[in-house]
Design a protein around this motif. Structure first.
Motif, PDB file in Angstrom:
ATOM      1  N   TYR A 181      27.813  59.024  52.795  1.00  0.00           N
ATOM      2  CA  TYR A 181      28.324  59.040  51.620  1.00  0.00           C
ATOM      3  C   TYR A 181      28.494  60.161  50.434  1.00  0.00           C
ATOM      4  CZ  TYR A 181      29.365  55.011  54.166  1.00  0.00           C
ATOM      5  OH  TYR A 181      29.877  54.010  54.437  1.00  0.00           O
ATOM      6  N   ILE A 182      29.270  60.513  49.703  1.00  0.00           N
ATOM      7  CA  ILE A 182      29.130  61.058  48.166  1.00  0.00           C
ATOM      8  C   ILE A 182      28.990  60.722  46.916  1.00  0.00           C
ATOM      9  CG2 ILE A 182      29.112  63.580  49.758  1.00  0.00           C
ATOM     10  CD1 ILE A 182      32.345  63.701  48.344  1.00  0.00           C
ATOM     11  N   GLY A 183      28.768  60.563  45.672  1.00  0.00           N
ATOM     12  CA  GLY A 183      28.689  59.753  44.843  1.00  0.00           C
ATOM     13  C   GLY A 183      28.121  60.909  43.187  1.00  0.00           C
ATOM     14  N   ALA A 184      28.283  59.645  42.551  1.00  0.00           N
ATOM     15  CA  ALA A 184      28.235  59.861  40.909  1.00  0.00           C
ATOM     16  C   ALA A 184      27.487  59.422  40.499  1.00  0.00           C
ATOM     17  CB  ALA A 184      29.312  60.842  40.581  1.00  0.00           C
ATOM     18  N   VAL A 185      26.447  59.954  40.540  1.00  0.00           N
ATOM     19  CA  VAL A 185      25.385  58.803  38.979  1.00  0.00           C
ATOM     20  C   VAL A 185      25.770  58.956  37.165  1.00  0.00           C
ATOM     21  CG1 VAL A 185      23.368  57.589  38.616  1.00  0.00           C
ATOM     22  CG2 VAL A 185      23.714  57.927  41.150  1.00  0.00           C
ATOM     23  N   LEU A 186      25.407  57.897  36.305  1.00  0.00           N
ATOM     24  CA  LEU A 186      26.250  58.480  34.953  1.00  0.00           C
ATOM     25  C   LEU A 186      24.886  58.168  34.097  1.00  0.00           C
ATOM     26  CD1 LEU A 186      29.247  59.272  36.036  1.00  0.00           C
ATOM     27  CD2 LEU A 186      29.149  59.806  33.072  1.00  0.00           C
ATOM     28  N   LEU A 187      23.947  58.425  33.988  1.00  0.00           N
ATOM     29  CA  LEU A 187      22.721  57.537  32.853  1.00  0.00           C
ATOM     30  C   LEU A 187      23.779  56.969  31.803  1.00  0.00           C
ATOM     31  CD1 LEU A 187      20.535  55.875  32.898  1.00  0.00           C
ATOM     32  CD2 LEU A 187      18.944  57.874  31.797  1.00  0.00           C
ATOM     33  N   LEU A 188      23.829  55.557  31.745  1.00  0.00           N
ATOM     34  CA  LEU A 188      24.953  54.837  30.697  1.00  0.00           C
ATOM     35  C   LEU A 188      24.164  55.560  28.847  1.00  0.00           C
ATOM     36  CD1 LEU A 188      25.727  51.027  31.750  1.00  0.00           C
ATOM     37  CD2 LEU A 188      27.080  53.031  32.012  1.00  0.00           C
ATOM     38  N   GLU A 189      22.744  55.514  29.598  1.00  0.00           N
ATOM     39  CA  GLU A 189      22.266  55.983  27.680  1.00  0.00           C
ATOM     40  C   GLU A 189      22.565  56.853  26.762  1.00  0.00           C
ATOM     41  OE1 GLU A 189      20.403  54.703  25.042  1.00  0.00           O
ATOM     42  OE2 GLU A 189      20.021  52.604  26.562  1.00  0.00           O
ATOM     43  N   ASP A 190      23.104  58.084  28.278  1.00  0.00           N
ATOM     44  CA  ASP A 190      23.273  59.442  28.347  1.00  0.00           C
ATOM     45  C   ASP A 190      24.661  59.146  28.168  1.00  0.00           C
ATOM     46  OD1 ASP A 190      21.279  60.859  28.888  1.00  0.00           O
ATOM     47  OD2 ASP A 190      21.635  60.916  31.007  1.00  0.00           O
ATOM     48  N   LEU A 191      26.023  58.260  28.263  1.00  0.00           N
ATOM     49  CA  LEU A 191      26.901  58.302  28.290  1.00  0.00           C
ATOM     50  C   LEU A 191      27.126  57.992  25.675  1.00  0.00           C
ATOM     51  CD1 LEU A 191      28.795  56.435  30.376  1.00  0.00           C
ATOM     52  CD2 LEU A 191      29.058  58.487  30.253  1.00  0.00           C
ATOM     53  N   ILE A 192      26.601  56.678  25.936  1.00  0.00           N
ATOM     54  CA  ILE A 192      27.023  56.552  24.841  1.00  0.00           C
ATOM     55  C   ILE A 192      25.657  57.100  23.505  1.00  0.00           C
ATOM     56  CG2 ILE A 192      24.800  54.742  24.249  1.00  0.00           C
ATOM     57  CD1 ILE A 192      26.905  52.946  23.508  1.00  0.00           C
ATOM     58  N   ARG A 193      25.010  58.325  23.838  1.00  0.00           N
ATOM     59  CA  ARG A 193      24.674  58.975  22.715  1.00  0.00           C
ATOM     60  C   ARG A 193      25.620  59.917  21.779  1.00  0.00           C
ATOM     61  NH1 ARG A 193      21.674  61.690  26.568  1.00  0.00           N
ATOM     62  NH2 ARG A 193      19.935  59.985  26.365  1.00  0.00           N
ATOM     63  N   PRO A 194      26.824  60.645  22.446  1.00  0.00           N
ATOM     64  CA  PRO A 194      27.561  61.404  21.000  1.00  0.00           C
ATOM     65  C   PRO A 194      28.247  60.685  20.295  1.00  0.00           C
ATOM     66  CG  PRO A 194      27.435  61.662  23.674  1.00  0.00           C
ATOM     67  CD  PRO A 194      27.218  60.606  23.487  1.00  0.00           C
ATOM     68  N   LEU A 195      28.052  58.500  21.515  1.00  0.00           N
ATOM     69  CA  LEU A 195      29.124  58.191  20.158  1.00  0.00           C
ATOM     70  C   LEU A 195      27.762  57.273  18.879  1.00  0.00           C
ATOM     71  CD1 LEU A 195      30.563  55.264  22.479  1.00  0.00           C
ATOM     72  CD2 LEU A 195      31.355  57.606  21.373  1.00  0.00           C
ATOM     73  N   ARG A 196      26.661  57.632  19.313  1.00  0.00           N
ATOM     74  CA  ARG A 196      25.135  57.633  18.586  1.00  0.00           C
ATOM     75  C   ARG A 196      25.528  58.123  17.181  1.00  0.00           C
ATOM     76  NH1 ARG A 196      21.565  54.350  22.303  1.00  0.00           N
ATOM     77  NH2 ARG A 196      22.453  52.493  22.674  1.00  0.00           N
ATOM     78  N   GLY A 197      25.385  59.656  17.626  1.00  0.00           N
ATOM     79  CA  GLY A 197      25.358  60.744  17.115  1.00  0.00           C
ATOM     80  C   GLY A 197      26.345  61.257  15.291  1.00  0.00           C
ATOM     81  N   LEU A 198      27.618  59.764  15.529  1.00  0.00           N
ATOM     82  CA  LEU A 198      29.070  60.017  14.322  1.00  0.00           C
ATOM     83  C   LEU A 198      28.078  59.115  13.338  1.00  0.00           C
ATOM     84  CD1 LEU A 198      31.245  57.988  16.606  1.00  0.00           C
ATOM     85  CD2 LEU A 198      31.495  60.472  15.830  1.00  0.00           C
ATOM     86  N   ASP A 199      28.404  59.988  12.002  1.00  0.00           N
ATOM     87  CA  ASP A 199      27.690  59.457  10.665  1.00  0.00           C
ATOM     88  C   ASP A 199      28.902  58.424  10.514  1.00  0.00           C
ATOM     89  OD1 ASP A 199      26.885  59.442   8.908  1.00  0.00           O
ATOM     90  OD2 ASP A 199      27.562  61.830   7.758  1.00  0.00           O
ATOM     91  N   TYR A 200      27.922  57.719  10.487  1.00  0.00           N
ATOM     92  CA  TYR A 200      28.857  55.622   9.415  1.00  0.00           C
ATOM     93  C   TYR A 200      27.290  55.230   9.249  1.00  0.00           C
ATOM     94  CZ  TYR A 200      32.869  56.480  13.001  1.00  0.00           C
ATOM     95  OH  TYR A 200      34.417  57.001  13.242  1.00  0.00           O
ATOM     96  N   GLY A 201      26.157  55.745   8.755  1.00  0.00           N
ATOM     97  CA  GLY A 201      25.264  55.258   7.682  1.00  0.00           C
ATOM     98  C   GLY A 201      23.688  55.287   9.096  1.00  0.00           C
ATOM     99  N   ASP A 202      23.447  54.292   8.295  1.00  0.00           N
ATOM    100  CA  ASP A 202      21.845  54.622   9.100  1.00  0.00           C
ATOM    101  C   ASP A 202      21.515  53.100   9.822  1.00  0.00           C
ATOM    102  OD1 ASP A 202      20.920  56.761   7.734  1.00  0.00           O
ATOM    103  OD2 ASP A 202      20.372  55.667   5.791  1.00  0.00           O
ATOM    104  N   ARG A 203      22.855  52.175   9.082  1.00  0.00           N
ATOM    105  CA  ARG A 203      22.406  50.780   9.916  1.00  0.00           C
ATOM    106  C   ARG A 203      23.508  50.360  11.025  1.00  0.00           C
ATOM    107  NH1 ARG A 203      21.013  46.421   6.334  1.00  0.00           N
ATOM    108  NH2 ARG A 203      19.974  45.460   7.677  1.00  0.00           N
TER     109      ARG A 203
END
Length: 591
Positions: A181-203
């Motif tokens: 079997y072959i497959g792919a693994v993505l860490l969910l923290e890596d997926l959401i990291r770019p979203l957390r870099g958006l500038d919507y304030g500190d909180r």
């Protein structure tokens, strides 16, 4: 009912005009903020949706890449060798190297990607494109258990979420060959990291949730907030909505977007204050409107007070002083032409009223003095005529001695009147005349009339009007004496009123027939006629008392016990009449 003041009416008018404007400004700013909030919320939701779409596209590309690995001839043969050859065979090793190189080169094409893998279930042999020893050991344990469970009869068709210790992974598995079997693994923290870099304030907070609403990535949100977010998303699953955080009771923009390629949901909480921080004008206006209204109201009130209320208050106070009789006023000029005209006219009017009042007062004094003198002159002939009638009666009876005494009494009386010309006399002088009158009546009716006069020394010098008591004594003799042998008795007394020590009370009592109810009611209602009828003497005395003493003078008629009549005269016991006495005495001395 008290009418509203001009100040209140003007303030009401100001509020009626200003309130709609303030409400309109509030509504306009509220509407503008609402529109901006919706636009910013929509824009933010679109930005997050774009990131989710990009992730979905990446997942789709990874899926396509895995399927391509299975059908491509070069890689397909390598997977077949891995499934059929023993681990000691050299071609098996070459097949693993080829698969590793292919997976490693493929992983570089995807951003925020964790690892590709190939797994032989029979040999329990893993190939990872990622070289970290710790990660690969964790992945081997997690993926090996998952694939072995799936091999028992379940198919590999979709992306699934696996959890290992405190980490969550997104996994996609496909069968390459029998047992491989072959497959792919993505860490969910890596997926959401770019979203957390958006500038919507500190909180602001972004978190990935599974289909049941459980968090899959790290979050600083409290359990209370997470429960409220889940409830909000279940009951109202909109793309964006305003959400009150129960932890800090502040408003947040709650954005939720579902993944198309994976059983995930993105939930982002952005402080509304951060979204609107670029709108200082609208927010400032909201805070400045009440301050502006207060400032305008203060200036408006000050202007009205200076231009209108102060002159009006001055004018009203002046009018109130005029009502109280104070004519010594002079109002200052106003700054406006209309009010200045009113104040100038008022000052001129007060001046004219003051002069007119003085003239009217002087005329009233002259008229009152003339009427008083007329009444005084009227009572004297009245008494004189009654005395002449008595003399005539005595002459008929041949009582010459009595006529002599009577004429002596009359001569003394009229000598006193013609000599003094005074407006007031003492009670002692009045009583002396009454004694003369009663002595005359006793001479006329021997053993028929008796009298008693109780005049304490402090009251003998009190000043009263001439002939104020004598007409009532005369009326008692004429109308109260009964026919028969019963003696007719008269009592005259003076003293202070019981209800007021500053009041003088004079009582004339008799034991005669008294008053009938009709006469008693008529007299106490002060219905004495106009001075030309049968009660001229009573009307004359009452009129002169009111002119001299005002409403403090009173005449009251009562029935005696067990019979008879009582006349009560009350006047103020003030020292003014003592001064008048001294003044009259001084005038008499000059004469």
């Amino acid at each position: 009912m008290k009418k509203p003041t001009l100040r209140l009416r003007l303030l009401r008018s100001f509020l009626v005009i200003l309130t709609p404007l303030v409400l309109f400004l509030y509504y306009e700013n509220y509407y503008a903020i609402k529109i901006v909030r919706e636009e910013v919320s929509q824009s933010t939701s679109n930005v997050l949706s774009i990131h989710i779409t990009q992730i979905d596209r990446t997942l789709d590309e990874i899926t396509h890449y895995l399927l391509q690995q299975i059908v491509t001839s070069d890689t397909k043969s390598a997977y077949l060798d891995m499934a059929s050859l023993p681990e000691t065979n050299g071609n098996y090793t070459l097949a693993k190297i080829k698969i590793h190189n292919e997976l490693t080169s493929g992983s570089t094409a995807f951003e925020n990607f964790h690892s590709f893998f190939a797994y032989s279930v029979k040999k329990e042999d893993f190939i990872f494109s990622r070289s970290s020893f710790t990660d690969t050991n964790d992945l081997k344990e997690m993926l090996g258990e998952y694939v072995r469970e799936k091999v028992k009869g379940q198919s590999f068709s979709d992306w699934i979420v696996l959890r290992y210790w405190e980490k969550s992974y997104l996994v996609r598995v496909a069968q390459a060959s029998d047992g491989v079997y072959i497959g792919a693994v993505l860490l969910l923290e890596d997926l959401i990291r770019p979203l957390r870099g958006l500038d919507y304030g500190d909180r602001w907070e972004a978190i990935l949730l599974d289909t049941t609403g459980q968090p899959l990535t790290k979050s600083v949100m409290s359990p209370e907030t997470m429960t409220a977010v889940n409830r909000k998303l279940v009951t109202n699953p909109l793309a964006f909505q305003v959400f009150e955080n129960p932890a800090d009771h502040k408003d947040y923009l709650l954005v939720s977007t579902d993944f198309k390629q994976a059983p995930l949901r993105l939930a982002a909480m952005i402080p509304e204050k951060s979204l609107l921080q670029r709108l200082p004008f609208f927010q400032g206006v909201i805070y400045l409107i009440p301050l502006g209204v207060i400032v305008i109201f203060i200036f408006y009130s000050h202007y009205l007070r200076k231009m209108l209320f102060s002159p009006m208050n001055s004018l009203i106070m002046g009018m109130r002083r005029v009502v109280k009789g104070d004519m010594e006023i002079g109002l200052k000029e106003a700054e406006t032409e209309e009010l200045n005209f009113l104040i100038t006219t008022f000052n001129h009017m007060v001046s004219q009223i003051s002069h007119l009042k003085i003239n009217v007062y002087e005329e009233m004094l002259k008229a009152q003095q003339s009427e008083f003198k007329h009444l005084q002159a009227q009572i004297n002939p009245h008494f004189y005529l009654n005395s002449l009638n008595i003399i005539n009666s005595l002459s008929t009876l041949g009582e010459n001695d009595l006529i002599k005494k009577m004429t002596e009494h009359l001569a003394d009386y009229f000598r006193f009147i013609t000599r003094s010309h005074r407006d007031t006399i003492t009670i002692d002088e009045e009583v002396r005349h009454i004694r003369n009158y009663l002595e005359i009546q006793m001479l006329r009716f021997p053993e028929k009339i008796t009298y008693n006069i109780d005049l304490p020394e402090p009251f003998s010098r009190t000043m009263i009007l001439p002939l104020m008591i004598q007409p009532f004594v005369e009326n008692a003799v004429i109308h109260g004496m009964e026919e028969g042998s019963k003696p007719f008795h008269i009592e005259i007394s003076a003293g202070n009123c019981q209800e007021d020590p500053n009041c003088l009370e004079i009582l004339i009592r008799d034991n005669g027939v008294g008053f009938t109810p009709e006469v008693l009611s008529t007299f106490n209602q002060k219905k004495f006629g106009d001075g030309t009828g049968t009660h001229m003497g009573i009307w004359n005395v009452y009129r002169r008392m009111r002119m001299a003493f005002g409403y403090q003078a009173e005449v009251t008629f009562l029935l005696g016990e067990p019979n008879g009549a009582i006349v009560r005269l009350t006047i103020p016991a003030i020292g003014a009449f003592h001064e008048m006495e001294e003044e009259e005495d001084g005038k008499a001395d000059d004469r």
